[in-house]
Design a protein around this motif. Structure first.
Motif, PDB file in Angstrom:
ATOM      1  N   LYS A 238       0.854  -1.182   0.000  1.00  5.76           N
ATOM      2  CA  LYS A 238       0.000   0.000   0.000  1.00  5.76           C
ATOM      3  C   LYS A 238       0.890   1.232   0.000  1.00  5.76           C
ATOM      4  O   LYS A 238       1.853   1.305   0.753  1.00  5.76           O
ATOM      5  CB  LYS A 238      -0.914   0.041   1.233  1.00  5.76           C
ATOM      6  CG  LYS A 238      -1.856  -1.137   1.332  1.00  5.76           C
ATOM      7  CD  LYS A 238      -2.896  -1.110   0.238  1.00  5.76           C
ATOM      8  CE  LYS A 238      -3.814  -2.313   0.356  1.00  5.76           C
ATOM      9  NZ  LYS A 238      -4.523  -2.589  -0.850  1.00  5.76           N
ATOM     10  N   VAL A 239       0.572   2.172  -0.842  1.00  4.87           N
ATOM     11  CA  VAL A 239       1.340   3.401  -0.952  1.00  4.87           C
ATOM     12  C   VAL A 239       0.539   4.512  -0.287  1.00  4.87           C
ATOM     13  O   VAL A 239      -0.665   4.642  -0.495  1.00  4.87           O
ATOM     14  CB  VAL A 239       1.617   3.751  -2.433  1.00  4.87           C
ATOM     15  CG1 VAL A 239       2.424   5.014  -2.557  1.00  4.87           C
ATOM     16  CG2 VAL A 239       2.326   2.591  -3.106  1.00  4.87           C
ATOM     17  N   SER A 240       1.216   5.302   0.528  1.00  4.99           N
ATOM     18  CA  SER A 240       0.518   6.363   1.255  1.00  4.99           C
ATOM     19  C   SER A 240       0.291   7.583   0.361  1.00  4.99           C
ATOM     20  O   SER A 240       0.932   7.758  -0.667  1.00  4.99           O
ATOM     21  CB  SER A 240       1.317   6.752   2.496  1.00  4.99           C
ATOM     22  OG  SER A 240       2.586   7.237   2.125  1.00  4.99           O
ATOM     23  N   GLU A 241      -0.646   8.407   0.775  1.00  7.46           N
ATOM     24  CA  GLU A 241      -0.954   9.657   0.061  1.00  7.46           C
ATOM     25  C   GLU A 241       0.284  10.531   0.045  1.00  7.46           C
ATOM     26  O   GLU A 241       1.094  10.447   0.952  1.00  7.46           O
ATOM     27  CB  GLU A 241      -2.102  10.393   0.759  1.00  7.46           C
ATOM     28  CG  GLU A 241      -3.425   9.662   0.722  1.00  7.46           C
ATOM     29  CD  GLU A 241      -4.050   9.628  -0.657  1.00  7.46           C
ATOM     30  OE1 GLU A 241      -3.723  10.479  -1.504  1.00  7.46           O
ATOM     31  OE2 GLU A 241      -4.869   8.743  -0.892  1.00  7.46           O
TER      32      GLU A 241
ATOM     33  N   SER B 287      -0.359   7.504  -3.725  1.00  9.92           N
ATOM     34  CA  SER B 287      -1.159   6.300  -3.956  1.00  9.92           C
ATOM     35  C   SER B 287      -1.991   6.466  -5.224  1.00  9.92           C
ATOM     36  O   SER B 287      -2.164   7.559  -5.738  1.00  9.92           O
ATOM     37  CB  SER B 287      -2.074   6.024  -2.765  1.00  9.92           C
ATOM     38  OG  SER B 287      -3.133   6.951  -2.732  1.00  9.92           O
ATOM     39  N   GLY B 288      -2.509   5.363  -5.702  1.00  9.16           N
ATOM     40  CA  GLY B 288      -3.312   5.391  -6.914  1.00  9.16           C
ATOM     41  C   GLY B 288      -4.781   5.614  -6.632  1.00  9.16           C
ATOM     42  O   GLY B 288      -5.606   5.516  -7.533  1.00  9.16           O
TER      43      GLY B 288
ATOM     44  N   GLN C  69      -8.602   4.932  -5.413  1.00  8.62           N
ATOM     45  CA  GLN C  69      -9.482   3.770  -5.452  1.00  8.62           C
ATOM     46  C   GLN C  69      -9.214   2.883  -6.665  1.00  8.62           C
ATOM     47  O   GLN C  69      -9.503   1.697  -6.641  1.00  8.62           O
ATOM     48  CB  GLN C  69     -10.940   4.227  -5.450  1.00  8.62           C
ATOM     49  CG  GLN C  69     -11.340   4.885  -4.151  1.00  8.62           C
ATOM     50  CD  GLN C  69     -12.790   5.351  -4.170  1.00  8.62           C
ATOM     51  OE1 GLN C  69     -13.417   5.407  -5.225  1.00  8.62           O
ATOM     52  NE2 GLN C  69     -13.307   5.675  -3.003  1.00  8.62           N
TER      53      GLN C  69
ATOM     54  N   GLU D 181      -6.322   2.055  -7.815  1.00  6.65           N
ATOM     55  CA  GLU D 181      -5.029   1.370  -7.719  1.00  6.65           C
ATOM     56  C   GLU D 181      -5.188  -0.151  -7.727  1.00  6.65           C
ATOM     57  O   GLU D 181      -4.501  -0.845  -8.480  1.00  6.65           O
ATOM     58  CB  GLU D 181      -4.299   1.800  -6.449  1.00  6.65           C
ATOM     59  CG  GLU D 181      -2.943   1.156  -6.286  1.00  6.65           C
ATOM     60  CD  GLU D 181      -2.202   1.675  -5.066  1.00  6.65           C
ATOM     61  OE1 GLU D 181      -1.067   1.221  -4.880  1.00  6.65           O
ATOM     62  OE2 GLU D 181      -2.746   2.499  -4.313  1.00  6.65           O
ATOM     63  N   ASP D 182      -6.096  -0.649  -6.923  1.00 12.06           N
ATOM     64  CA  ASP D 182      -6.278  -2.101  -6.865  1.00 12.06           C
ATOM     65  C   ASP D 182      -6.774  -2.663  -8.192  1.00 12.06           C
ATOM     66  O   ASP D 182      -6.392  -3.769  -8.594  1.00 12.06           O
ATOM     67  CB  ASP D 182      -7.258  -2.469  -5.746  1.00 12.06           C
ATOM     68  CG  ASP D 182      -6.659  -2.264  -4.363  1.00 12.06           C
ATOM     69  OD1 ASP D 182      -5.417  -2.338  -4.256  1.00 12.06           O
ATOM     70  OD2 ASP D 182      -7.420  -2.034  -3.417  1.00 12.06           O
TER      71      ASP D 182
ATOM     72  N   LYS E 106      -3.641  -2.911 -10.582  1.00  7.33           N
ATOM     73  CA  LYS E 106      -2.441  -3.645 -10.182  1.00  7.33           C
ATOM     74  C   LYS E 106      -2.227  -4.868 -11.057  1.00  7.33           C
ATOM     75  O   LYS E 106      -1.096  -5.193 -11.411  1.00  7.33           O
ATOM     76  CB  LYS E 106      -2.544  -4.086  -8.718  1.00  7.33           C
ATOM     77  CG  LYS E 106      -1.989  -3.101  -7.745  1.00  7.33           C
ATOM     78  CD  LYS E 106      -1.959  -3.717  -6.351  1.00  7.33           C
ATOM     79  CE  LYS E 106      -1.432  -2.707  -5.372  1.00  7.33           C
ATOM     80  NZ  LYS E 106      -1.424  -3.248  -4.009  1.00  7.33           N
TER      81      LYS E 106
END
Length: 103
Positions: A54-57, A60-61, A63, A65-66, A69
């Motif tokens: 998980k990448v923090s703000e 991050s990508g 919603q 992002e998942d 991936k």
């Protein structure tokens, strides 16, 4: 004593028989299938490796992002195979050739 000459040995392996167009096409398809298998295998491996990342703000990508991936994992896997891969495709291709009687 007379000089005794040893007979010359031909250590050159015989030239392989020429392949038919059908056999060349089959070998090409087997190589492609083996590389596709390696790519799919690597994609699954990368997915398992990255599932908890998980990448923090603010990097991050969000919603989406998942959802994306899997596309990233697939692209990375294809690039790894294109760059030489892990050697899985070679072993798979050898076994497929044996099964087809083309080894």
């Amino acid at each position: 004593m007379a000089d005794i000459a040893a007979p010359a040995l031909n250590l050159t392996p015989p030239a392989p028989a020429p392949m038919s167009a059908a056999e060349m096409a089959k070998r090409g398809q087997i190589a492609k299938t083996a590389k596709d298998f390696e790519s799919s295998f690597l994609s699954v491996m990368l997915g398992q490796m990255m599932k908890d990342v998980k990448v923090s703000e603010p990097f991050s990508g969000g919603q989406g992002e998942d959802a994306f991936k899997s596309f990233m994992n697939e692209a990375m896997a294809k690039q790894v195979v294109k760059s030489g891969g892990l050697g899985i495709a070679d072993d798979v291709a050898k076994e497929m050739l044996k099964l087809q009687g083309l080894s």
